[in-house]
Write a protein that holds these residues in place. Structure first.
Motif, PDB file in Angstrom:
ATOM      1  N   ARG A 244       0.831  -1.207   0.000  1.00 49.95           N
ATOM      2  CA  ARG A 244       0.000   0.000   0.000  1.00 49.95           C
ATOM      3  C   ARG A 244       0.864   1.256   0.000  1.00 49.95           C
ATOM      4  O   ARG A 244       0.638   2.232   0.699  1.00 49.95           O
ATOM      5  N   ASN A 245       1.934   1.206  -0.800  1.00 52.44           N
ATOM      6  CA  ASN A 245       2.841   2.342  -0.967  1.00 52.44           C
ATOM      7  C   ASN A 245       3.513   2.756   0.337  1.00 52.44           C
ATOM      8  O   ASN A 245       3.841   3.924   0.535  1.00 52.44           O
ATOM      9  N   THR A 246       3.736   1.801   1.254  1.00 55.53           N
ATOM     10  CA  THR A 246       4.551   2.104   2.426  1.00 55.53           C
ATOM     11  C   THR A 246       5.995   2.274   1.977  1.00 55.53           C
ATOM     12  O   THR A 246       6.390   1.812   0.918  1.00 55.53           O
ATOM     13  N   VAL A 247       6.776   2.927   2.794  1.00 56.49           N
ATOM     14  CA  VAL A 247       8.168   3.175   2.441  1.00 56.49           C
ATOM     15  C   VAL A 247       8.969   1.880   2.542  1.00 56.49           C
ATOM     16  O   VAL A 247       8.566   0.929   3.224  1.00 56.49           O
ATOM     17  N   GLY A 248      10.122   1.827   1.867  1.00 58.15           N
ATOM     18  CA  GLY A 248      10.967   0.644   1.927  1.00 58.15           C
ATOM     19  C   GLY A 248      11.475   0.385   3.333  1.00 58.15           C
ATOM     20  O   GLY A 248      11.717   1.316   4.110  1.00 58.15           O
ATOM     21  N   LEU A 249      11.656  -0.879   3.678  1.00 56.32           N
ATOM     22  CA  LEU A 249      12.087  -1.242   5.025  1.00 56.32           C
ATOM     23  C   LEU A 249      13.465  -0.683   5.356  1.00 56.32           C
ATOM     24  O   LEU A 249      13.755  -0.389   6.518  1.00 56.32           O
ATOM     25  N   MET A 250      14.324  -0.537   4.356  1.00 50.26           N
ATOM     26  CA  MET A 250      15.650   0.013   4.600  1.00 50.26           C
ATOM     27  C   MET A 250      15.568   1.388   5.239  1.00 50.26           C
ATOM     28  O   MET A 250      16.325   1.718   6.155  1.00 50.26           O
ATOM     29  N   LYS A 251      14.634   2.206   4.778  1.00 52.84           N
ATOM     30  CA  LYS A 251      14.506   3.558   5.314  1.00 52.84           C
ATOM     31  C   LYS A 251      13.934   3.546   6.724  1.00 52.84           C
ATOM     32  O   LYS A 251      14.289   4.384   7.563  1.00 52.84           O
ATOM     33  N   MET A 252      13.039   2.583   7.010  1.00 57.07           N
ATOM     34  CA  MET A 252      12.504   2.472   8.362  1.00 57.07           C
ATOM     35  C   MET A 252      13.597   2.055   9.347  1.00 57.07           C
ATOM     36  O   MET A 252      13.693   2.603  10.454  1.00 57.07           O
ATOM     37  N   VAL A 253      14.425   1.094   8.944  1.00 55.13           N
ATOM     38  CA  VAL A 253      15.534   0.662   9.797  1.00 55.13           C
ATOM     39  C   VAL A 253      16.522   1.803   9.999  1.00 55.13           C
ATOM     40  O   VAL A 253      17.035   2.015  11.100  1.00 55.13           O
ATOM     41  N   ASP A 254      16.789   2.561   8.932  1.00 50.78           N
ATOM     42  CA  ASP A 254      17.695   3.708   9.031  1.00 50.78           C
ATOM     43  C   ASP A 254      17.191   4.693  10.084  1.00 50.78           C
ATOM     44  O   ASP A 254      17.985   5.243  10.866  1.00 50.78           O
ATOM     45  N   PHE A 255      15.887   4.918  10.122  1.00 49.34           N
ATOM     46  CA  PHE A 255      15.308   5.812  11.111  1.00 49.34           C
ATOM     47  C   PHE A 255      15.458   5.240  12.522  1.00 49.34           C
ATOM     48  O   PHE A 255      15.932   5.919  13.437  1.00 49.34           O
ATOM     49  N   LEU A 256      15.079   3.988  12.712  1.00 51.13           N
ATOM     50  CA  LEU A 256      15.094   3.384  14.041  1.00 51.13           C
ATOM     51  C   LEU A 256      16.502   3.274  14.612  1.00 51.13           C
ATOM     52  O   LEU A 256      16.701   3.445  15.829  1.00 51.13           O
ATOM     53  N   GLU A 257      17.487   2.996  13.758  1.00 46.37           N
ATOM     54  CA  GLU A 257      18.852   2.816  14.249  1.00 46.37           C
ATOM     55  C   GLU A 257      19.488   4.115  14.718  1.00 46.37           C
ATOM     56  O   GLU A 257      20.579   4.095  15.312  1.00 46.37           O
ATOM     57  N   ARG A 258      18.839   5.231  14.495  1.00 36.22           N
ATOM     58  CA  ARG A 258      19.362   6.515  14.965  1.00 36.22           C
ATOM     59  C   ARG A 258      19.036   6.763  16.434  1.00 36.22           C
ATOM     60  O   ARG A 258      19.467   7.776  17.001  1.00 36.22           O
ATOM     61  N   PHE A 259      18.296   5.833  17.050  1.00 30.58           N
ATOM     62  CA  PHE A 259      17.924   5.976  18.459  1.00 30.58           C
ATOM     63  C   PHE A 259      18.646   4.924  19.296  1.00 30.58           C
ATOM     64  O   PHE A 259      18.825   3.783  18.869  1.00 30.58           O
ATOM     65  N   SER A 260      19.022   5.326  20.500  1.00 32.80           N
ATOM     66  CA  SER A 260      19.802   4.447  21.366  1.00 32.80           C
ATOM     67  C   SER A 260      18.954   3.639  22.332  1.00 32.80           C
ATOM     68  O   SER A 260      19.436   2.671  22.924  1.00 32.80           O
ATOM     69  N   SER A 261      17.697   4.035  22.515  1.00 33.85           N
ATOM     70  CA  SER A 261      16.834   3.360  23.477  1.00 33.85           C
ATOM     71  C   SER A 261      15.378   3.735  23.217  1.00 33.85           C
ATOM     72  O   SER A 261      15.097   4.721  22.519  1.00 33.85           O
ATOM     73  N   PRO A 262      14.424   2.964  23.777  1.00 30.40           N
ATOM     74  CA  PRO A 262      13.014   3.346  23.645  1.00 30.40           C
ATOM     75  C   PRO A 262      12.730   4.738  24.212  1.00 30.40           C
ATOM     76  O   PRO A 262      11.919   5.489  23.653  1.00 30.40           O
ATOM     77  N   ASP A 263      13.420   5.096  25.303  1.00 27.18           N
ATOM     78  CA  ASP A 263      13.228   6.424  25.885  1.00 27.18           C
ATOM     79  C   ASP A 263      13.693   7.520  24.932  1.00 27.18           C
ATOM     80  O   ASP A 263      13.065   8.576  24.838  1.00 27.18           O
ATOM     81  N   HIS A 264      14.793   7.257  24.250  1.00 24.29           N
ATOM     82  CA  HIS A 264      15.303   8.221  23.274  1.00 24.29           C
ATOM     83  C   HIS A 264      14.299   8.430  22.146  1.00 24.29           C
ATOM     84  O   HIS A 264      14.017   9.565  21.735  1.00 24.29           O
ATOM     85  N   LEU A 265      13.714   7.339  21.660  1.00 26.97           N
ATOM     86  CA  LEU A 265      12.712   7.408  20.598  1.00 26.97           C
ATOM     87  C   LEU A 265      11.478   8.162  21.068  1.00 26.97           C
ATOM     88  O   LEU A 265      10.969   9.056  20.374  1.00 26.97           O
ATOM     89  N   GLU A 266      11.009   7.823  22.254  1.00 27.64           N
ATOM     90  CA  GLU A 266       9.820   8.486  22.802  1.00 27.64           C
ATOM     91  C   GLU A 266      10.079   9.967  23.037  1.00 27.64           C
ATOM     92  O   GLU A 266       9.219  10.815  22.775  1.00 27.64           O
ATOM     93  N   LYS A 267      11.271  10.285  23.524  1.00 34.29           N
ATOM     94  CA  LYS A 267      11.615  11.683  23.784  1.00 34.29           C
ATOM     95  C   LYS A 267      11.619  12.492  22.497  1.00 34.29           C
ATOM     96  O   LYS A 267      11.135  13.628  22.464  1.00 34.29           O
ATOM     97  N   TRP A 268      12.150  11.898  21.413  1.00 37.64           N
ATOM     98  CA  TRP A 268      12.206  12.636  20.155  1.00 37.64           C
ATOM     99  C   TRP A 268      10.803  12.980  19.665  1.00 37.64           C
ATOM    100  O   TRP A 268      10.546  14.110  19.234  1.00 37.64           O
ATOM    101  N   PHE A 269       9.888  12.033  19.737  1.00 38.82           N
ATOM    102  CA  PHE A 269       8.518  12.308  19.310  1.00 38.82           C
ATOM    103  C   PHE A 269       7.849  13.341  20.215  1.00 38.82           C
ATOM    104  O   PHE A 269       7.097  14.199  19.740  1.00 38.82           O
ATOM    105  N   SER A 270       8.119  13.272  21.517  1.00 36.12           N
ATOM    106  CA  SER A 270       7.514  14.233  22.436  1.00 36.12           C
ATOM    107  C   SER A 270       8.053  15.639  22.216  1.00 36.12           C
ATOM    108  O   SER A 270       7.359  16.626  22.481  1.00 36.12           O
ATOM    109  N   GLU A 271       9.290  15.725  21.703  1.00 34.77           N
ATOM    110  CA  GLU A 271       9.882  17.039  21.447  1.00 34.77           C
ATOM    111  C   GLU A 271       9.483  17.595  20.084  1.00 34.77           C
ATOM    112  O   GLU A 271       9.871  18.721  19.738  1.00 34.77           O
ATOM    113  N   ASN A 272       8.741  16.814  19.324  1.00 34.64           N
ATOM    114  CA  ASN A 272       8.259  17.256  18.007  1.00 34.64           C
ATOM    115  C   ASN A 272       6.740  17.060  17.916  1.00 34.64           C
ATOM    116  O   ASN A 272       6.253  16.318  17.050  1.00 34.64           O
ATOM    117  N   PRO A 273       5.990  17.735  18.799  1.00 36.15           N
ATOM    118  CA  PRO A 273       4.526  17.547  18.822  1.00 36.15           C
ATOM    119  C   PRO A 273       3.833  18.000  17.549  1.00 36.15           C
ATOM    120  O   PRO A 273       2.695  17.592  17.287  1.00 36.15           O
TER     121      PRO A 273
END
Length: 359
Positions: A244-273
């Motif tokens: 359904r025209n989702t992005v390639g998995l490589m790009k999703m992994v590239d995004f996720l690997e930029r975070f060091s922990s679940p807290d880091h990921l959650e913090k980034w989203f909370s800082e970009n409301p």
């Protein structure tokens, strides 16, 4: 048919879970497929989505390679090593391009995948890429860079000749015989539509300057790298014939690997409301829903159930979904008068149909 379609969905889900960084997921057991048909489908999916090297690294890090047939584990290791060798060529292209531009007083700012090849541990990178993106903030220097590279033997790739790139964030991609990747010279970091989330002027103030092998260049700040990676997965995710025209998995992994922990990921989203506001909310919710369902990434917000049902349909019936996409997208382009010359239609349609046969 039921078994066939359920296996498609099962393989995609398994692949996503394996390549998702383990430190971002909840605890769960990971079973290893045992059938040849299973692995043929998984290898196809991993290759199509550019994550074969990531699959090898994930299995190795989880000490699961010994659970695979020897020929399969050796093949996966071979794919990874081939990618490492290709990355050597890509890095050489980055260095030679940088040196060429530096000679005329231009300091390029490398973007996206190229940044991985300028890091200290670049030799171990599992990132795959087919192009190299560089941003030159000054418009006059952009034109000068194109002239310099043209004189060096680069030319617009044939499939891009005649296309209108005036509203794009980059000029028409250019290639050179003997070089492994095409170059995309960016006018802006992201599309003008997304500049509210990643502004050129603000990003330029935070650019990190670097020097490798006597070449001077820049890379985006860590925060801006994450935002660009996020936009590649959402607003700028234009990969066709993914579920359904989702992005390639490589790009999703590239995004996720930029975070060091679940807290880091959650913090980034909370800082970009602002991502949860208009006009970004729809793509953000789709992305969150996909990460939660297939990558086991915790998400407490509202899921986009309708979108996920569409993804399931596309995974179960890829050819039907491909036909639907061709009709829908073709109608849109026809209505917007963007289908191009009439004599080019048969060739475009033929290429799409040939690809559908491979699904």
């Amino acid at each position: 048919m039921a078994l066939y379609v359920s296996s498609k969905l099962k393989h995609y889900r398994w692949l996503c879970k394996v390549i998702s960084p383990a430190y971002l997921q909840g605890k769960s057991n990971l079973s290893i497929p045992v059938g040849d048909k299973d692995w043929r489908e998984i290898i196809y999916l991993a290759s199509f989505h550019g994550v074969l090297p990531s699959l090898f690294i994930a299995l190795r890090n989880n000490q699961l390679l010994d659970s695979l047939p020897k020929d399969l584990s050796e093949a996966l290791e071979g794919f990874y090593e081939l990618n490492c060798l290709f990355n050597v060529q890509l890095r050489d292209q980055i260095i030679s391009t940088t040196r060429l531009l530096n000679g005329c007083g231009i300091e390029p700012i490398w973007l996206k995948g190229a940044i991985h090849l300028l890091a200290p541990n670049w030799r171990q990178s599992s990132r795959t890429m087919a192009d190299l993106d560089l941003w030159i903030p000054e418009p006059k220097e952009q034109l000068l860079a194109i002239e310099i590279l043209t004189n060096d033997g680069y030319f617009i790739q044939p499939e891009s000749v005649g296309k209108d790139y005036r509203l794009s964030q980059h000029y028409a991609p250019i290639i050179k015989s003997g070089q492994p990747a095409r170059l995309e010279i960016h006018r802006h970091i992201v599309t003008p539509f997304c500049c509210a989330l990643l502004n050129d002027e603000d990003a330029l103030k935070k650019v990190v300057r670097g020097d490798k092998e006597g070449c001077s260049f820049g890379i985006l700040s860590t925060e801006d790298q994450i935002m660009q990676s996020y936009l590649q997965c959402t607003e700028q995710g234009a990969d066709c014939f993914n579920p359904r025209n989702t992005v390639g998995l490589m790009k999703m992994v590239d995004f996720l690997e930029r975070f060091s922990s679940p807290d880091h990921l959650e913090k980034w989203f909370s800082e970009n409301p602002q991502l949860n506001g208009e006009p970004w909310r729809l793509k953000a919710r789709q992305f969150h829903s996909h990460l939660n369902c297939y990558f086991s990434i915790d998400y407490n917000g509202k899921k986009n159930s309708s979108y996920m049902r569409q993804v399931v349909f596309a995974l179960n019936f890829p050819r039907l979904d491909g036909i639907y996409y061709i009709i829908k997208h073709g109608s849109f382009l026809l209505w917007r008068r963007k289908l191009g010359a009439l004599n080019n239609w048969p060739g475009k349609l033929y290429r799409k149909l040939v690809f559908l046969k491979s699904l």
